[in-house]
Each structure stands twice: as structure tokens, then as C-alpha cells.
Design a protein around this motif. Sequence first.
Motif, PDB file in Angstrom:
ATOM      1  N   PHE A 190     -10.936 -57.427 -34.145  1.00 37.09           N
ATOM      2  CA  PHE A 190      -9.870 -56.188 -33.712  1.00 37.09           C
ATOM      3  C   PHE A 190      -9.631 -56.505 -32.232  1.00 37.09           C
ATOM      4  CE2 PHE A 190     -11.857 -54.414 -37.369  1.00 37.09           C
ATOM      5  CZ  PHE A 190     -11.051 -53.677 -37.841  1.00 37.09           C
ATOM      6  N   ALA A 218     -13.100 -52.527 -32.560  1.00 36.88           N
ATOM      7  CA  ALA A 218     -13.105 -53.312 -31.590  1.00 36.88           C
ATOM      8  C   ALA A 218     -14.488 -53.673 -31.060  1.00 36.88           C
ATOM      9  CB  ALA A 218     -11.977 -53.071 -30.522  1.00 36.88           C
ATOM     10  N   SER A 248      -4.291 -57.643 -33.557  1.00 35.20           N
ATOM     11  CA  SER A 248      -4.386 -57.026 -34.680  1.00 35.20           C
ATOM     12  C   SER A 248      -3.962 -55.538 -34.412  1.00 35.20           C
ATOM     13  CB  SER A 248      -5.886 -56.862 -35.231  1.00 35.20           C
ATOM     14  OG  SER A 248      -6.744 -56.787 -34.015  1.00 35.20           O
ATOM     15  N   ARG A 249      -4.239 -55.031 -33.189  1.00 35.10           N
ATOM     16  CA  ARG A 249      -3.741 -53.703 -32.656  1.00 35.10           C
ATOM     17  C   ARG A 249      -2.360 -53.438 -33.027  1.00 35.10           C
ATOM     18  NH1 ARG A 249      -5.763 -49.787 -29.091  1.00 35.10           N
ATOM     19  NH2 ARG A 249      -7.403 -51.029 -28.495  1.00 35.10           N
ATOM     20  N   PHE A 294      -9.508 -47.417 -33.529  1.00 35.76           N
ATOM     21  CA  PHE A 294      -9.202 -48.959 -33.271  1.00 35.76           C
ATOM     22  C   PHE A 294     -10.290 -49.304 -32.447  1.00 35.76           C
ATOM     23  CE2 PHE A 294      -8.022 -52.773 -31.536  1.00 35.76           C
ATOM     24  CZ  PHE A 294      -7.349 -53.446 -32.862  1.00 35.76           C
ATOM     25  N   ASP A 295     -10.375 -48.714 -31.258  1.00 33.10           N
ATOM     26  CA  ASP A 295     -11.508 -48.954 -30.234  1.00 33.10           C
ATOM     27  C   ASP A 295     -12.684 -48.933 -30.759  1.00 33.10           C
ATOM     28  OD1 ASP A 295      -9.394 -49.329 -28.478  1.00 33.10           O
ATOM     29  OD2 ASP A 295      -9.571 -47.295 -27.554  1.00 33.10           O
ATOM     30  N   LEU A 306      -6.393 -54.875 -43.189  1.00 35.10           N
ATOM     31  CA  LEU A 306      -5.801 -55.080 -41.997  1.00 35.10           C
ATOM     32  C   LEU A 306      -5.001 -56.353 -41.785  1.00 35.10           C
ATOM     33  CD1 LEU A 306      -4.672 -53.658 -39.313  1.00 35.10           C
ATOM     34  CD2 LEU A 306      -6.792 -54.640 -38.156  1.00 35.10           C
ATOM     35  N   ASP A 321      -6.159 -44.600 -31.271  1.00 38.41           N
ATOM     36  CA  ASP A 321      -6.406 -45.573 -30.457  1.00 38.41           C
ATOM     37  C   ASP A 321      -8.056 -45.577 -30.373  1.00 38.41           C
ATOM     38  OD1 ASP A 321      -4.210 -47.120 -29.087  1.00 38.41           O
ATOM     39  OD2 ASP A 321      -3.832 -44.763 -28.245  1.00 38.41           O
ATOM     40  N   GLN A 357      -4.350 -43.615 -37.685  1.00 37.41           N
ATOM     41  CA  GLN A 357      -3.934 -44.463 -36.652  1.00 37.41           C
ATOM     42  C   GLN A 357      -3.969 -43.788 -35.115  1.00 37.41           C
ATOM     43  OE1 GLN A 357       0.332 -44.849 -38.285  1.00 37.41           O
ATOM     44  NE2 GLN A 357      -0.278 -46.898 -38.683  1.00 37.41           N
ATOM     45  N   PHE A 386      -2.340 -52.857 -36.744  1.00 34.77           N
ATOM     46  CA  PHE A 386      -2.862 -51.552 -37.085  1.00 34.77           C
ATOM     47  C   PHE A 386      -1.878 -50.447 -36.714  1.00 34.77           C
ATOM     48  CE2 PHE A 386      -5.621 -47.886 -35.926  1.00 34.77           C
ATOM     49  CZ  PHE A 386      -6.372 -47.879 -37.082  1.00 34.77           C
TER      50      PHE A 386
END
Length: 265
Positions: free
Chosen positions: A254, A247, A258-259, A243-244, A221, A240, A238, A262
Motif C-alpha cells: 500500500f 498502509a 497502489s494509492r 487506505f492509510d 487491488l 484516505d 474509497q 485504489f
Amino acid sequence: MLISNDIAGHDAKPEVVTPKGLSQVKEELADVAGIAVNEVDLSQSGHDISRLYQQTLYETQNNPSPIFLTVEKRFELLKNTANEFAARSGIDYTPEQIERVTQDVGKELRIVEIPRGDVHAGGGNVYTFLSQTDKAELSEAYQYALDNDTSLDDVRHGAFALAVTRFREANIAAGVTYAIFDKEESDRLLALNRQNESEVTSTEELETSIKTLTDSFVEKLNFGNLFSSNPLLKNLMQQDSIFDYFAINDPANFNDESRDRFFNL
């Protein structure tokens, strides 16, 4: 040959048997020889199919197809393996024989649709929480990697990230856990990521595994090349929710900054 009146139950005239002609003898010998040849052919064919089955089974046992793929894709890969061995052998196998070997090996390996995961179960496999749509998209990404000689590990890592995300979503939907970091949930989630083993050896080992995956994601990343070699995988990842998930496990790396990276790779 004479037929006894006592057996026949009625008067019968003696049957006159004429000697066999040379042509008739030849025909009978040809029939016998044909049967013998056919039996040899069948025996050789059975041996060839058995050998192809053993070769295909051995190869797929040592290099099994990922269970995050659709059943159809797994059988497709299995058939490709059978075709490869058939081509190397120089034997002209029929499509029906290839299909027979494929189905028999698939049955031996128990390539079947896996029941949907249960968040209340004491154990299981995290990949069972993937939807059919998830598996179909992962199958396309996996085939892209095969066709273009890109990283299969990226697909495996992506599949795991997607699976644990679906697992977490299922837990939240069932009211089992909340959208916050929970050490017990983390340990249980890690325990489910033992695709080919039935027992968990240690929590520490599993934590190391997930940390390695997270560190790999962070590194890629930061360099802007997360899943860059596989556009199909990148589009799938990709989300949410994915990514969560990272995180929660690594909030320092994260974050909001970085979001943006991403979602703009």
C-alpha cells in the motif's frame, strides 16, 4: 324458583319458571359450541405462532445478521426470515403475527443499539466505533449484495476495514495513540475483532486473520477489482483513512502507486 323471605328481607311473590322452548335451547347450545370452537382456534393459532417463532429463532441464531448494520436493517432482515418461513408453512399469518414474532425473536437475540466504543476500555467490539452514517451506508451495500447476488464477504471485509479505521481515528482523537504503527495497538485492535467470542485465543491467530484480509485486499487491488461488484461499497471504501490503515499494516503493497489504483478503480 322460590325466594325465601328471610333472605330477601321483604315479602316476595313466588317466581314462576316456564319451561325453555326448543329455539332457546338451540341458541344456548350454539353459544356453547361457538365458545368451544373459538378456544380451539386460539389454541391452534398460538401453536402456529410458537412454531414460526422457533423456526425464525433457530435460523437467525445460526445465521445472525451482522452487527455492523443498523438496528432497523437487522429487524428488516429478521422479518424477511419470518415471512419466508410463514410462506413455506402454507399458514395464513397476519401482518400483526409476523410483527409479533419479529419483535420477540429480536428481543431474544438482543438486537439493540450498541453503545459507542470506548478506547479506554479493556475490551469490546471494534464495530462499536462505526457511526450511524457508516452503518446506514453499509446496510445499503449489504442490501445491494443480497439483491444482486454479489459477494457478502466483500461487505464484511469492507465493514471490518472501516471499523478498524474508525477505531484508530478514535484512538488518535483521544490521544491514546499516534498515526504510526504500534505493535501493542495492533494486537489490541485485532483482539477487538472477535465479534461473537468474548475471549481472545491467541495473538498469532488474530494476526493471521488480519493478514488474510490484507492479502485479499492487495490481490483485488492489484487486479483492479477491489469491491468492483458493489458500487455502493466501493464508494464507501474509497477514503484516505482506510487506505492509510492498510498502509500502516502493509507499507510494501500500500504505497503511492497502489494509492492511485485504489482511488481510480
